[in-house]
Design a protein around this motif. Sequence first.
Motif, short mmCIF file in Angstrom:
data_model
loop_
_atom_site.label_atom_id
_atom_site.label_comp_id
_atom_site.label_asym_id
_atom_site.label_seq_id
_atom_site.Cartn_x
_atom_site.Cartn_y
_atom_site.Cartn_z
N GLU A 40 23.25 -30.34 -30.84
CA GLU A 40 21.84 -30.29 -31.15
C GLU A 40 21.34 -29.28 -32.25
O GLU A 40 20.15 -29.09 -32.45
N ILE A 41 22.34 -28.93 -33.08
CA ILE A 41 22.00 -27.91 -33.98
C ILE A 41 22.25 -28.93 -35.39
O ILE A 41 22.93 -29.69 -35.63
N THR A 42 21.21 -28.81 -36.26
CA THR A 42 21.06 -29.33 -37.59
C THR A 42 22.23 -29.50 -38.52
O THR A 42 22.85 -28.25 -38.56
N ASP A 43 22.72 -30.59 -38.94
CA ASP A 43 24.17 -30.73 -39.41
C ASP A 43 24.23 -29.66 -40.85
O ASP A 43 25.35 -29.27 -41.03
N LEU A 44 23.34 -29.61 -41.30
CA LEU A 44 23.51 -28.81 -42.66
C LEU A 44 23.57 -27.29 -42.55
O LEU A 44 24.07 -26.56 -43.36
N VAL A 45 23.36 -26.81 -41.48
CA VAL A 45 23.57 -25.54 -41.00
C VAL A 45 25.05 -25.35 -40.93
O VAL A 45 25.50 -24.28 -41.45
#
Length: 196
Positions: A40-45
Motif C-alpha cells: 500500500e506504499i507508493t512504489d517510487l518510495v
Amino acid sequence: MCTGKCSRCIGITLFPLAACAIVSNILLYFPNGQVLQLSEITDLVWFFHGILGAGILVILPAFMMLGAGGAGCCANRCGVSGYLCMLLSVVLAVLGFAGGAYCAVISSLGLIGGPLCDTGDGEYLYPFRNDTLEDNYLFNQTTWSICKEPENIILWNIVLFSILLAIGVIEAILCFIQVISGLTSFICGTCMRKRK
C-alpha cells in the motif's frame, strides 16, 4: 574565495540537507503517520532516493569536503598525497552530484505520478498516473477527494516529494560547484597563506 574554504562551507551545508532528505524519505513510508502494508506504499518510495541518493551518497563527499577545507592533506597540494586527496575530493563530489540528481529525478516522477491510494472500494491504485500535464492533479485540488485512504495522502506526498526535489537540486548544484572548485585547486593549487 579560497577553494579550501569553499569546500568546507559546502561540506557543512550538505550535512543538514542529507539528514533532511533521509528523514523525508522515511516519512514517505508512513503517510499521515499511519503504518501501511508494504503493498500500500507508493512504489517510487522504494527507490530510496532520499536515503541513498540525497543521503548516503552526499554524506560521503561532505566528509571529504570538510577534510579538503581543513588543515589535512588537501589543504595544500604539495606532493603526491595532496594531488590524490584533491582527485578523491572531485570524484566524491561527482558521486554526490549523481545522488542529488537521482533524488531530484525520482521526486519529480513521484510528484507527476501521484500517490497510491484507496479510492473507496478497498483496492489501492494510482488514480493519477495516466493524467496529462494539463489535467494533472497538482493543478486541480478538486480531484484530491478521489483518494479516501490513507487520509491526506496526496498532500503528504506532495509536501515530502517537493522537499526531496528541492534538496536534490540544491545538493546537485553544491556538488557541481565542488567539482569545479576541486578541479581548479587540483590544476592551480589551493590558496595558502603567505608565510612571513
